[in-house]
Design an enzyme around this catalytic site. Sequence first.
Site, PDB file in Angstrom:
ATOM      1  N   PRO A  66       0.790  -1.089  -0.024  1.00 60.32           N
ATOM      2  CG  PRO A  66      -0.837  -1.511   1.482  1.00 60.32           C
ATOM      3  CD  PRO A  66       0.480  -2.203   0.998  1.00 60.32           C
ATOM      4  CE  LYS A 169       1.162   5.831  -9.930  1.00 58.34           C
ATOM      5  NZ  LYS A 169       0.092   4.944 -10.653  1.00 58.34           N
ATOM      6  CE  LYS A 244      -0.336   5.364  -2.306  1.00 58.64           C
ATOM      7  NZ  LYS A 244      -0.063   3.893  -2.398  1.00 58.64           N
TER       8      LYS A 244
HETATM    9  P1  NAD Z   1      -4.272  -3.434  -1.988  1.00 59.20           P
HETATM   10  O1  NAD Z   1      -4.635  -2.865  -0.779  1.00 59.20           O
HETATM   11  O2  NAD Z   1      -5.375  -4.577  -2.800  1.00 59.20           O
HETATM   12  O3  NAD Z   1      -3.032  -4.675  -1.913  1.00 59.20           O
HETATM   13  C1  NAD Z   1      -1.954  -4.477  -0.870  1.00 59.20           C
HETATM   14  C2  NAD Z   1      -1.638  -5.888  -0.137  1.00 59.20           C
HETATM   15  O4  NAD Z   1      -0.539  -5.584   0.533  1.00 59.20           O
HETATM   16  C3  NAD Z   1      -2.855  -6.349   0.539  1.00 59.20           C
HETATM   17  O5  NAD Z   1      -3.218  -7.638   0.092  1.00 59.20           O
HETATM   18  C4  NAD Z   1      -2.227  -6.650   2.031  1.00 59.20           C
HETATM   19  O6  NAD Z   1      -2.636  -7.387   2.820  1.00 59.20           O
HETATM   20  C5  NAD Z   1      -0.601  -6.581   1.675  1.00 59.20           C
HETATM   21  N1  NAD Z   1       0.277  -6.125   2.650  1.00 59.20           N
HETATM   22  C6  NAD Z   1       0.073  -5.215   3.526  1.00 59.20           C
HETATM   23  N2  NAD Z   1       1.151  -5.251   4.240  1.00 59.20           N
HETATM   24  C7  NAD Z   1       1.887  -6.230   3.934  1.00 59.20           C
HETATM   25  C8  NAD Z   1       2.929  -6.677   4.650  1.00 59.20           C
HETATM   26  N3  NAD Z   1       3.691  -6.533   5.516  1.00 59.20           N
HETATM   27  N4  NAD Z   1       3.419  -8.057   4.279  1.00 59.20           N
HETATM   28  C9  NAD Z   1       2.893  -8.552   3.225  1.00 59.20           C
HETATM   29  N5  NAD Z   1       1.548  -8.137   2.669  1.00 59.20           N
HETATM   30  C10 NAD Z   1       1.184  -6.998   3.009  1.00 59.20           C
HETATM   31  O7  NAD Z   1      -3.438  -2.397  -2.803  1.00 59.20           O
HETATM   32  P2  NAD Z   1      -3.400  -2.419  -4.455  1.00 59.20           P
HETATM   33  O8  NAD Z   1      -4.562  -1.742  -4.876  1.00 59.20           O
HETATM   34  O9  NAD Z   1      -3.000  -3.697  -4.949  1.00 59.20           O
HETATM   35  O10 NAD Z   1      -2.350  -1.389  -4.721  1.00 59.20           O
HETATM   36  C11 NAD Z   1      -0.863  -1.617  -4.305  1.00 59.20           C
HETATM   37  C12 NAD Z   1      -0.104  -0.655  -4.789  1.00 59.20           C
HETATM   38  O11 NAD Z   1      -0.130  -0.224  -6.349  1.00 59.20           O
HETATM   39  C13 NAD Z   1      -0.259   0.861  -4.162  1.00 59.20           C
HETATM   40  O12 NAD Z   1       0.930   1.645  -3.738  1.00 59.20           O
HETATM   41  C14 NAD Z   1      -1.142   1.454  -5.029  1.00 59.20           C
HETATM   42  O13 NAD Z   1      -1.049   2.769  -4.811  1.00 59.20           O
HETATM   43  C15 NAD Z   1      -0.481   1.072  -6.237  1.00 59.20           C
HETATM   44  N6  NAD Z   1      -1.485   1.276  -7.568  1.00 59.20           N
HETATM   45  C16 NAD Z   1      -2.703   0.684  -7.544  1.00 59.20           C
HETATM   46  C17 NAD Z   1      -3.626   0.724  -8.499  1.00 59.20           C
HETATM   47  C18 NAD Z   1      -4.960   0.352  -8.387  1.00 59.20           C
HETATM   48  O14 NAD Z   1      -5.627   0.542  -9.642  1.00 59.20           O
HETATM   49  N7  NAD Z   1      -5.397  -0.458  -7.744  1.00 59.20           N
HETATM   50  C19 NAD Z   1      -3.079   1.410  -9.877  1.00 59.20           C
HETATM   51  C20 NAD Z   1      -1.469   1.911  -9.905  1.00 59.20           C
HETATM   52  C21 NAD Z   1      -0.803   1.616  -8.867  1.00 59.20           C
END
Ligand code: NAD
Length: 290
Positions: A66, A169, A244
């Site tokens: 995250p 980004k 964010k």
């Molecule tokens: P998400 O919340 O769905 O996934 C994050 C995962 O990390 C969760 O499954 C959580 O359990 C896991 N996690 C947290 N702490 C952890 C730890 N210490 N050890 C192991 N696992 C851990 O978020 P997402 O949508 O997959 O986004 C991930 C990243 O990508 C973010 O930084 C977000 O800003 C970026 N992003 C997201 C999108 C989108 O459309 N969702 C697009 C571009 C970039």
Amino acid sequence: MARVAFIGLGNMGGGMAANLAKKGHDVRAFDLSADALDKARAAGCLPVDDAASAVEGAEAVITMLPAGKHVEGVYAEAVFGRAAPSAILIDCSTIDVATARRLAEQAATNGLVAVDAPVSGGIAAAAAGTLTFMVGGSDDGFARAQPFLADMGKTVIHAGGSGAGQAAKMCNNMLLGATMVATCEAFRLAERLGLDLQTFYDISSVSSGQSWSMTTYCPVPGVGPETPADRDYQGGFAAALMLKDLRLAMEAAADAGAATPMGSRAAELYEAFVAKGEGGTDFSGIIRTL
Ligand code: NAD
């Protein structure tokens, strides 16, 4: 094919890890969520009990978490002192530039090479393997990360030294946030002035006001290509994620002493939109508040 540690199997990481497994990599996957681990197993990855077990013997360590504090925590607890010296560390999360640079320095102190490689493209692109990666790091780091990133996306661009991927980004997403608000305003004004919205789209989409927010992601239902606007602003890119990214951009602008009046205004408007409980709404839904 290589052994890859994949940490963070959420909306984005789940699809990315699945694509690496599909390409034949031996993916050791870890997430705090048992549900995410089950999905990774079904997608051909090997779920492991903790991040350190995933990192052990991996040629690449990929994180998709995250925020900066999560990446810092995982690197400190499970990566530094455990990753093989030949391993390349690739953080694909969207985090602040300062943390990305600090992590690269800490990696170097630990005899490792790290790159920041945030993505453009949402959950569908992660699942389809069509993400764009913008990479910050040395030439050597980029060369080592590139084959893994190419297995998860369609475009991999070297943006510059450490932190340059995150910088690209947030500049891109600040531009996106500001153009989306401007596009929404233009449609609202057009409406007030009695213009037919499809006609305004037909004119503006081939004129100087054209932008991605207009022609690819039009915020008006029934106008332009099919977009989240046609699904009552569900799915797509959540307003909370746009906020964010705008906050990260504002932080970076303050650190760099850069004036970003349009970005600041977009950040304020998304702040208010999310505060109204619209964090899960697609970011183009902000048109409903204008
Ligand atoms: P998400 O919340 O769905 O996934 C994050 C995962 O990390 C969760 O499954 C959580 O359990 C896991 N996690 C947290 N702490 C952890 C730890 N210490 N050890 C192991 N696992 C851990 O978020 P997402 O949508 O997959 O986004 C991930 C990243 O990508 C973010 O930084 C977000 O800003 C970026 N992003 C997201 C999108 C989108 O459309 N969702 C697009 C571009 C970039």
